[in-house]
Design a protein around this motif. Structure first.
Motif, PDB file in Angstrom:
ATOM      1  N   ARG A  26       9.725  -5.499  -0.765  1.00  0.00           N
ATOM      2  CA  ARG A  26       9.092  -5.318  -1.675  1.00  0.00           C
ATOM      3  C   ARG A  26       8.252  -4.085  -2.387  1.00  0.00           C
ATOM      4  N   ALA A  27       8.290  -3.021  -0.947  1.00  0.00           N
ATOM      5  CA  ALA A  27       8.567  -1.671  -1.566  1.00  0.00           C
ATOM      6  C   ALA A  27       9.513  -1.334  -2.537  1.00  0.00           C
ATOM      7  N   TYR A  28      10.029  -1.278  -2.162  1.00  0.00           N
ATOM      8  CA  TYR A  28      11.530  -1.138  -3.043  1.00  0.00           C
ATOM      9  C   TYR A  28      11.777  -2.088  -4.374  1.00  0.00           C
ATOM     10  N   LYS A  29      11.280  -3.001  -4.803  1.00  0.00           N
ATOM     11  CA  LYS A  29      12.016  -3.632  -6.018  1.00  0.00           C
ATOM     12  C   LYS A  29       9.584  -2.945  -6.586  1.00  0.00           C
ATOM     13  N   TYR A  30       9.159  -2.810  -6.408  1.00  0.00           N
ATOM     14  CA  TYR A  30       8.194  -2.230  -6.933  1.00  0.00           C
ATOM     15  C   TYR A  30       8.424  -1.108  -7.835  1.00  0.00           C
ATOM     16  N   LEU A  31       9.399   0.619  -6.768  1.00  0.00           N
ATOM     17  CA  LEU A  31       9.342   1.536  -6.855  1.00  0.00           C
ATOM     18  C   LEU A  31      10.577   1.398  -8.073  1.00  0.00           C
ATOM     19  N   ASN A  32      11.810   0.686  -7.359  1.00  0.00           N
ATOM     20  CA  ASN A  32      13.139   0.145  -8.381  1.00  0.00           C
ATOM     21  C   ASN A  32      12.546  -0.407 -10.177  1.00  0.00           C
ATOM     22  N   SER A  33      10.808  -0.529 -10.166  1.00  0.00           N
ATOM     23  CA  SER A  33      10.578  -0.350 -11.612  1.00  0.00           C
ATOM     24  C   SER A  33      10.101   0.346 -12.046  1.00  0.00           C
ATOM     25  N   LYS A  34      10.119   1.212 -11.549  1.00  0.00           N
ATOM     26  CA  LYS A  34       9.094   2.288 -12.428  1.00  0.00           C
ATOM     27  C   LYS A  34       9.660   3.773 -12.337  1.00  0.00           C
ATOM     28  N   PHE A  35      10.575   4.228 -11.201  1.00  0.00           N
ATOM     29  CA  PHE A  35      11.094   5.524 -11.017  1.00  0.00           C
ATOM     30  C   PHE A  35      12.949   4.860 -11.193  1.00  0.00           C
ATOM     31  N   ASP A  36      13.662   6.375 -11.526  1.00  0.00           N
ATOM     32  CA  ASP A  36      15.493   6.197 -11.521  1.00  0.00           C
ATOM     33  C   ASP A  36      15.011   6.957  -9.817  1.00  0.00           C
ATOM     34  N   GLY A  75       0.759  -1.492  -0.169  1.00  0.00           N
ATOM     35  CA  GLY A  75      -0.103   0.095  -0.015  1.00  0.00           C
ATOM     36  C   GLY A  75       0.814   1.285   0.100  1.00  0.00           C
ATOM     37  N   HIS A  76       1.993   1.565   0.642  1.00  0.00           N
ATOM     38  CA  HIS A  76       2.693   2.596   1.130  1.00  0.00           C
ATOM     39  C   HIS A  76       3.314   2.583   0.125  1.00  0.00           C
ATOM     40  N   ALA A  77       4.185   1.309  -0.986  1.00  0.00           N
ATOM     41  CA  ALA A  77       4.383   1.437  -2.269  1.00  0.00           C
ATOM     42  C   ALA A  77       3.749   2.278  -3.756  1.00  0.00           C
ATOM     43  N   ILE A  78       2.820   1.529  -3.453  1.00  0.00           N
ATOM     44  CA  ILE A  78       1.524   2.414  -4.764  1.00  0.00           C
ATOM     45  C   ILE A  78       0.460   3.526  -4.464  1.00  0.00           C
ATOM     46  N   ARG A  79       0.752   3.907  -3.096  1.00  0.00           N
ATOM     47  CA  ARG A  79       0.373   5.529  -3.198  1.00  0.00           C
ATOM     48  C   ARG A  79       1.538   6.167  -3.850  1.00  0.00           C
ATOM     49  N   THR A  80       2.602   5.925  -3.576  1.00  0.00           N
ATOM     50  CA  THR A  80       3.652   6.380  -3.186  1.00  0.00           C
ATOM     51  C   THR A  80       4.299   7.161  -5.108  1.00  0.00           C
ATOM     52  N   GLY A  81       3.864   5.739  -5.125  1.00  0.00           N
ATOM     53  CA  GLY A  81       4.303   5.425  -6.855  1.00  0.00           C
ATOM     54  C   GLY A  81       3.013   6.606  -7.348  1.00  0.00           C
ATOM     55  N   VAL A  82       1.914   7.287  -7.208  1.00  0.00           N
ATOM     56  CA  VAL A  82       1.260   7.805  -7.593  1.00  0.00           C
ATOM     57  C   VAL A  82       1.266   9.603  -7.599  1.00  0.00           C
ATOM     58  N   TYR A 141      -7.579  14.247   3.215  1.00  0.00           N
ATOM     59  CA  TYR A 141      -8.199  14.355   2.065  1.00  0.00           C
ATOM     60  C   TYR A 141      -8.561  12.618   1.447  1.00  0.00           C
ATOM     61  N   PRO A 142      -9.455  12.658   0.596  1.00  0.00           N
ATOM     62  CA  PRO A 142      -9.846  11.030  -0.058  1.00  0.00           C
ATOM     63  C   PRO A 142      -8.948  10.272  -0.492  1.00  0.00           C
ATOM     64  N   PRO A 143      -8.670   8.130  -0.212  1.00  0.00           N
ATOM     65  CA  PRO A 143      -7.664   7.689  -0.383  1.00  0.00           C
ATOM     66  C   PRO A 143      -7.134   8.186  -1.601  1.00  0.00           C
ATOM     67  N   ILE A 144      -5.475   7.958  -2.289  1.00  0.00           N
ATOM     68  CA  ILE A 144      -4.848   8.075  -3.259  1.00  0.00           C
ATOM     69  C   ILE A 144      -5.431   6.863  -4.110  1.00  0.00           C
ATOM     70  N   ILE A 145      -5.825   7.105  -5.485  1.00  0.00           N
ATOM     71  CA  ILE A 145      -6.467   6.028  -6.286  1.00  0.00           C
ATOM     72  C   ILE A 145      -5.098   5.793  -7.572  1.00  0.00           C
ATOM     73  N   ARG A 146      -4.657   4.727  -7.323  1.00  0.00           N
ATOM     74  CA  ARG A 146      -4.158   4.303  -9.015  1.00  0.00           C
ATOM     75  C   ARG A 146      -4.440   5.136 -10.300  1.00  0.00           C
ATOM     76  N   GLU A 147      -4.084   5.404 -10.914  1.00  0.00           N
ATOM     77  CA  GLU A 147      -4.836   5.868 -12.172  1.00  0.00           C
ATOM     78  C   GLU A 147      -5.645   4.834 -13.534  1.00  0.00           C
ATOM     79  N   GLU A 148      -4.551   4.079 -13.022  1.00  0.00           N
ATOM     80  CA  GLU A 148      -5.068   2.191 -13.600  1.00  0.00           C
ATOM     81  C   GLU A 148      -6.377   2.283 -13.189  1.00  0.00           C
ATOM     82  N   ILE A 149      -6.615   2.191 -11.803  1.00  0.00           N
ATOM     83  CA  ILE A 149      -7.573   2.322 -11.350  1.00  0.00           C
ATOM     84  C   ILE A 149      -8.905   3.197 -12.371  1.00  0.00           C
TER      85      ILE A 149
END
Length: 631
Positions: free
Chosen positions: A320-330, A295-302, A462-470
């Motif tokens: 897992r958060a590191y691996k997820y974010l590392n795949s998306k950002f520099d 959850g922390h990684a997903i909203r950080t990505g957004v 604020y309302p929940p942070i929702i992924r753009e895909e959702i």
């Protein structure tokens, strides 16, 4: 309507057109202008009507303002004197900062409509003074842009019409006892210097100085004590006063020259210091993210995806958060982290502590090398933490502003409701949470439930942070239920669903592709997961905030089985049931699941009332706070 602009007048044909023209030229149109006129003998009323103003009966300023407020349609009242001029984007700057700071009452700073040095210094001093005492004694140096929520104005009875002087400060003080007050930093208003010219700076200092001292002593000042009048006329200017002004101007010019020399010296030193460091076009942001769960990684990505062009963002996380974010950002760096150990879907405190102790030396070493060294190298302007432990340490050691953005601090910052038999877990959770993030500048909270923020807490929700895909999904109602579990220890709970042979379940979280009767296990694949979630008729999950929030957004009824001992999950499940979005149970039970699935129309009715939101508000809030605290 946003603004009702209220202007009391008396014989203001010379100045009123300047103010009304500046209002008309604003790049902002959601307002009305109300002129409260005290039987002017010149063309004031005609001018107001030519500009499309609403004209009401006035009197002394307090009465005129109250009369205007009574018919106002705006959510916010903006009280102006008639001899002002709005600066560019004044209205937009006012409402933006007023809302972002969650204020009830505010004033704007002054900008002299004059090129004289003494006039500029006088008004600068007034600004500094008002800012300096805003938390001690809310104060206004005249009605140069007083902004108030209309509901608060009405609640407090408006301006005190019995006062002949200082009714503006009295008004500010009374409203500030109810709701937050601030001198706005981003909006200045042009102020006429006619009273300086008519009365002389010594007279004004004496008048306002005496009234201010009385204010701090809790006394009100009558206009008769100060020889103060509400009418203005050039006939008050005398030769003696002009000579005094000339002499005072010479003294202030000498002071300014000395000040300019000192300022130039300081700037030279600062320039030399800056030349030793790397020059940069963007502010550097360290974004530190808890590695437990996704959850922390997903909203950080957004969030990072929205701010990465504006700022130079460096992300620090673990597991897992590191691996997820590392795949998306520099610029993503791995640091140490801590994880909760679950056995049979229950938090095991002993093993969690043991695991943390074993990993602590490595965590500190990795955290030091990849976080502290990077901080010395990159000199971050702000640290944003999503419940990451080392961010607080770095903030305190290097004196870097810290902003907290997460959902977990709902537990410490708001007046939550919760199952009373979980009070022990609540107290334990509070203790842990308070050690992770210590005294940030602000808590930006994201939540699908909205309890009141506790008194004296600097937090916003604020309302929940929702992924753009959702956000882009178009939900449908299929025949399957999505089961989302974040712990492999939950697999035997899921197997209980095999008893419901007429129901189909798609199960995520066990890293396998397998069919087992009416259970279809799937490896996590984002695109396939989105499709399954969008077409599900319901969901079964733990109490994870992100999955619950996205399910609510897609109007999917929720059956929540929080991990035992995890108070945050218990709280989320509890509010799912309290708000009518589904059910919350301590254990998985096939019969209860069957009854839940039969009751879906009831929950869909509640979910249909949930307003659609996007992430614009919380992104705007974060950018505002970064700019505020990094300056």
């Amino acid at each position: 309507m946003i603004f009702s602009i209220i202007i009391p007048t008396y014989n203001e044909e010379e100045y009123l057109p300047i103010l009304l023209e500046s209002i008309k030229n604003q790049d902002f149109t959601d307002y009305e202008v109300i002129v409260a006129d005290a039987n002017s003998e010149d063309k004031t009323r005609e001018i107001a009507k030519e500009y499309g103003c609403i004209v009401v009966e006035g009197g002394l300023p307090a009465k005129g303002r109250n009369n205007g407020a009574r018919i106002a349609k705006g959510d916010y009242l903006l009280f102006l004197d008639s001899d002002l001029r709005l600066t560019d984007d004044y209205l937009r700057n006012v409402i933006y900062e007023f809302r972002m700071e969650r204020l009830g009452i505010a004033i704007t700073q002054m900008e002299a409509m004059s090129n004289k040095v003494e006039d500029k210094l006088f008004h600068d001093f007034a600004n500094y003074f008002m800012i300096g005492v805003e938390k001690i004694k809310p104060h206004g140096a005249g009605c140069y842009g007083i902004i108030a929520r209309k509901e608060l104005h009405d609640e407090c009875g408006g301006f005190d019409e019995s006062l002949t002087f200082g009714e503006d400060t009295d008004y500010i003080e009374r409203l500030a006892e109810k709701e937050p007050f601030r001198v706005l930093r981003n909006a200045k208003i042009g102020v006429s210097t006619r009273r300086l010219e008519e009365e002389g700076i010594e007279t004004l200092i004496r008048q306002y100085g005496k009234s201010t001292v009385n204010d701090f002593l809790g006394k009100r000042t009558d206009a008769s004590e100060l020889d103060y009048g509400f009418d203005h006329g050039k006939e008050k200017i005398t030769t003696t006063r002009f000579k005094n002004l000339e002499r005072r101007t010479e003294q202030i010019n000498e002071l300014k020259q000395s000040y300019d020399k000192s300022r130039d010296s300081i700037r030279t030193i600062q320039s030399n210091v800056k030349s030793k460091h790397r020059q940069r076009d963007k502010k550097v942001i360290f974004y530190c993210v808890c590695g437990e769960g996704m959850g922390h990684a997903i909203r950080t990505g957004v969030i990072v995806d929205r701010i990465k062009e504006k700022y130079d963002v460096h992300i620090f996380s673990s597991d897992r958060a590191y691996k997820y974010l590392n795949s998306k950002f520099d610029n993503v760096y791995e640091i140490g982290g801590f994880n909760t150990v679950y056995i049979n879907n229950k938090v095991n405190n002993l093993k969690t502590l043991s695991h943390a102790i074993k990993r602590n030396p490595t965590n500190i070493k990795v955290g030091y090398e990849n976080l502290y060294k990077k901080a010395r190298q990159l000199r971050p302007d702000v640290i944003v933490t999503d419940f990451e432990l080392y961010a607080t340490m770095l903030s305190k050691l290097r004196n870097i502003p810290l902003i907290s953005l997460d959902n977990i601090h709902m537990i410490t910052q708001t007046k939550i409701d919760y199952p009373k038999d979980h009070i022990g877990e609540m107290l334990k959770a509070k203790g842990v949470i308070k050690t992770y993030v210590v005294k940030p500048k602000i808590h930006i909270l994201t939540s699908f439930f909205y309890p009141k923020i506790k008194a004296r807490k600097n937090a916003v929700i604020y309302p929940p942070i929702i992924r753009e895909e959702i956000l882009k999904l178009k939900p449908e109602k299929g025949n399957h239920t999505v089961v989302y579990q974040t712990s492999r220890e939950s697999e035997k709970l899921v197997r209980k669903l095999k008893a419901l042979k007429d129901e189909q379940f798609i199960v995520y979280g066990f890293n396998k592709d397998e069919a087992d009767g009416n259970l279809t296990y799937k490896h996590f694949n984002e695109d396939e997961f989105y499709d399954d979630l969008a077409s599900a008729k319901a969901v079964i999950c733990n109490g994870g905030f992100t999955f619950i929030s996205e399910s609510i957004h897609l109007k999917k009824p929720i059956y929540s089985i929080p991990a035992a001992g995890n108070f945050e999950q218990t709280l989320n499940g509890f509010y799912v049931q309290k708000l009518g979005y589904g059910e919350y149970h301590e254990v998985m039970n096939a019969k209860r699941v069957a009854n839940f699935l039969k009751s879906l129309p009831k929950y869909q009715k509640s979910l249909a009332k949930v307003k659609k939101t996007n992430n614009d508000g919380i992104v705007r809030e974060l950018i505002y706070r970064i700019e505020k605290y990094s300056n």
